[in-house]
Design a protein around this motif. Structure first.
Motif, short mmCIF file in Angstrom:
data_model
loop_
_atom_site.label_atom_id
_atom_site.label_comp_id
_atom_site.label_asym_id
_atom_site.label_seq_id
_atom_site.Cartn_x
_atom_site.Cartn_y
_atom_site.Cartn_z
N ARG A 86 0.83 -1.21 0.00
CA ARG A 86 0.00 0.00 0.00
C ARG A 86 0.86 1.26 0.00
O ARG A 86 0.52 2.25 -0.66
CB ARG A 86 -0.95 -0.02 1.19
N LEU A 87 1.96 1.22 0.72
CA LEU A 87 2.88 2.37 0.74
C LEU A 87 3.50 2.57 -0.63
O LEU A 87 3.63 3.70 -1.11
CB LEU A 87 3.96 2.15 1.81
N ARG A 88 3.86 1.48 -1.30
CA ARG A 88 4.41 1.58 -2.66
C ARG A 88 3.40 2.26 -3.59
O ARG A 88 3.77 3.12 -4.39
CB ARG A 88 4.74 0.19 -3.20
N LYS A 89 2.14 1.86 -3.49
CA LYS A 89 1.09 2.44 -4.34
C LYS A 89 0.95 3.94 -4.08
O LYS A 89 0.74 4.71 -5.01
CB LYS A 89 -0.23 1.74 -4.11
N ALA A 90 1.06 4.35 -2.82
CA ALA A 90 0.92 5.76 -2.47
C ALA A 90 2.12 6.58 -2.95
O ALA A 90 1.96 7.74 -3.35
CB ALA A 90 0.76 5.92 -0.96
N LEU A 91 3.31 5.99 -2.94
CA LEU A 91 4.52 6.71 -3.32
C LEU A 91 4.80 6.68 -4.83
O LEU A 91 5.52 7.53 -5.35
CB LEU A 91 5.73 6.15 -2.57
#
Length: 121
Positions: A86-91
């Motif tokens: 999820r963090l990858r998707k946000a960044l």
């Protein structure tokens, strides 16, 4: 007698260096928190981002301990993988990537670190 040969002076110097490191860690943590708020990240994702910004490599075990101590919840490696995903998707829209180091953990790409530094400053 020079300052460096004096044990008390060396100890004071090492203590000052450690204080500076701690201050820099706190500043990076604040920058990560501000960025997390702007991106609408969850508390867990903000904690992961802060850890990734402060360290070159974060092991899965260290991230598990960090999140468990923060939340008091019992987590598994699968939970970490979901939060990282999820963090990858946000960044991703900002051009920041989190790399998986097999058998080791996670790290921000060199380009990602530079990009985050630009965004935060």
């Amino acid at each position: 007698m020079t300052c460096c040969s004096n044990p008390a002076c060396r100890e004071e110097k090492e203590e000052m260096i450690e204080r500076i490191r701690q201050l820099l860690d706190r500043l990076q943590g604040c920058a990560a928190h501000d960025l997390a708020v702007r991106l609408g990240l969850s508390a867990c994702q903000a904690t992961l981002l802060s850890s990734l910004m402060q360290r070159k490599v974060c092991s899965k075990d260290s991230l598990l301990c960090l999140l468990e101590s923060r939340n008091g919840d019992v987590l598994t490696e699968s939970n970490i993988k979901v939060h990282i995903h999820r963090l990858r998707k946000a960044l991703e829209p900002m051009g920041v990537t989190i790399e998986t180091l097999r058998g080791v953990g996670y790290t921000l790409s060199a380009r990602g670190r530079l990009r985050l530094a630009e965004i935060v400053s």
